[in-house]
Design an enzyme around this catalytic site. Sequence first.
Site, mmCIF file in Angstrom:
data_model
loop_
_atom_site.group_PDB
_atom_site.id
_atom_site.type_symbol
_atom_site.label_atom_id
_atom_site.label_comp_id
_atom_site.label_asym_id
_atom_site.label_seq_id
_atom_site.Cartn_x
_atom_site.Cartn_y
_atom_site.Cartn_z
ATOM 1 N N GLN A 90 86.665 28.084 43.095
ATOM 2 C CA GLN A 90 86.718 26.621 43.109
ATOM 3 C C GLN A 90 85.440 25.990 42.530
ATOM 4 O OE1 GLN A 90 88.625 26.507 47.432
ATOM 5 N NE2 GLN A 90 88.273 24.475 46.617
ATOM 6 N N HIS A 91 85.536 24.689 42.251
ATOM 7 C CA HIS A 91 84.405 23.796 41.968
ATOM 8 C C HIS A 91 83.725 23.971 40.606
ATOM 9 C CE1 HIS A 91 84.579 22.681 46.179
ATOM 10 N NE2 HIS A 91 84.144 23.841 46.603
ATOM 11 N N ASP B 299 90.847 29.496 45.037
ATOM 12 C CA ASP B 299 90.930 30.782 45.742
ATOM 13 C C ASP B 299 91.262 30.638 47.226
ATOM 14 O OD1 ASP B 299 88.399 29.735 46.323
ATOM 15 O OD2 ASP B 299 87.293 31.444 45.521
#
Length: 476
Positions: free
Chosen positions: A82-83, A239
């Site tokens: 992520q991110h 995830d």
Amino acid sequence: MGAQSAGPLVVGVDSSTQSTKTLVVDAVTGAVVARGQAPHTVSGGAGKESDPRQWWQALGEALAQCGDAARQASAVSVGGQQHGLVTLDAAGAPVRPAMLWNDVRPAPQSERLIEERGGAAAWADRFGSVPGPAFTVAKWAWLRENEPAAAAATAAVRLPHDYLTERLTGEAVTDRGDASGTGWWASSTESYDAEILAHVGLDPELLPRVALPGEAAGTVHAGHLPLPKGALVAAGTGDNMAAALGLGLRPGRPVLSLGTSGTVYAVSTHRPADPTGTVAGYADARGDWLPLACTLNCTLAVDRVAALLGRDREAVEEGGKVVMLPFLDGERTPNLPGASGLVHGLRHDTTAGQLLQAAYDGAVFTLLQALDRVLDADAAPDAPLLLIGGGARGQAWRETVRRLSGRPVVVPEARELVALGAAAQAAGLLLEEDPAAVARRWGTARGAEYEARPRDEAAWERLTATLADGEPLLRR
């Protein structure tokens, strides 16, 4: 192919920080018929960066290891870290390496954004989360400030899983789960937030479309991967959302993930908005919510204490009243970024085994404290904890969780939950079913069961008091 398949085959991908894993799974039975894995590199130094092109290369290598099974797949889905901020130019090539989730250089931008847009409670109310340095919005703000030429050259902004989905399909698509970790997708409206995008100077035209749960991103159009052209491609997800799908989670079922860092989460039907910022109010991949809290110091910190004591990580001894808060890298939950480890109550008769047990207690305590914030008021207080991650295989971890939670514990046999969750999403798309129901049919959450023990209230009280009394030291 490793096993015979009864139904159509699907591919689940886990593109993580360090590697890409692929599973080819029977969509009906959940049997894994082939697997592959290929590594990535991450830059050292102040920033944590990776060239997105190596994720694509690793995906090809991992699929090639799956042999003929991958070439027979009917659908594919990508779960990804992520991110991460992926910036692409007009030709679709990376402008610069991707800034990863664990790149904390944007901490000043994160603090400033929270302040400029009404404070933590306003962010939580609107976006579901308070944007820490990990969040993509802080990374974009950092890039504009520190590398304005790179920001100006950016014609498309993607998350890691979006980048791979787009290279597979030619379509710019993300999903609500991964989008909810950007800081520019508002959970209150379930859409991109025009005000914050204007505030950070990001044109919404640069962002991918957010697919609805169960909607396809497109079909495989990239000819040089060992996947059949025309195979369905699901929207993919982050995830954590993929792992929740992989376990087939129903609302109120708590998960403790014991890895290098620790996470605790549960699916909820209520939109989360924690004004303290402890809980990230993510969306899940299905249409519900995934409140999640993360601690930085989990298995890595306990292993370090074991190494300092010269003991095997299982060589713990019960008894003794020593307390350890193993915040060796600062801490995110509780929010003590400058903290170091704290030991209190050391005596002449304290043994090395008791000190090691205290490290386990401190790590598990911070996760269980966060669990109280993650779970809804209507969640059953005696629901079994699903224990996943590397630590779940360790007896000392398992017994500490039982002793401090007072709950039964289940350790699922399934290991590759992110890739399995992506495969369940692909199977759900193919079979027109709920992907979490697909995972439940596959039995992914089955595993060893351990009954509840009475909670160690005395240890819990010592830990609570030490954290409260030690806060001035931990904030230094």
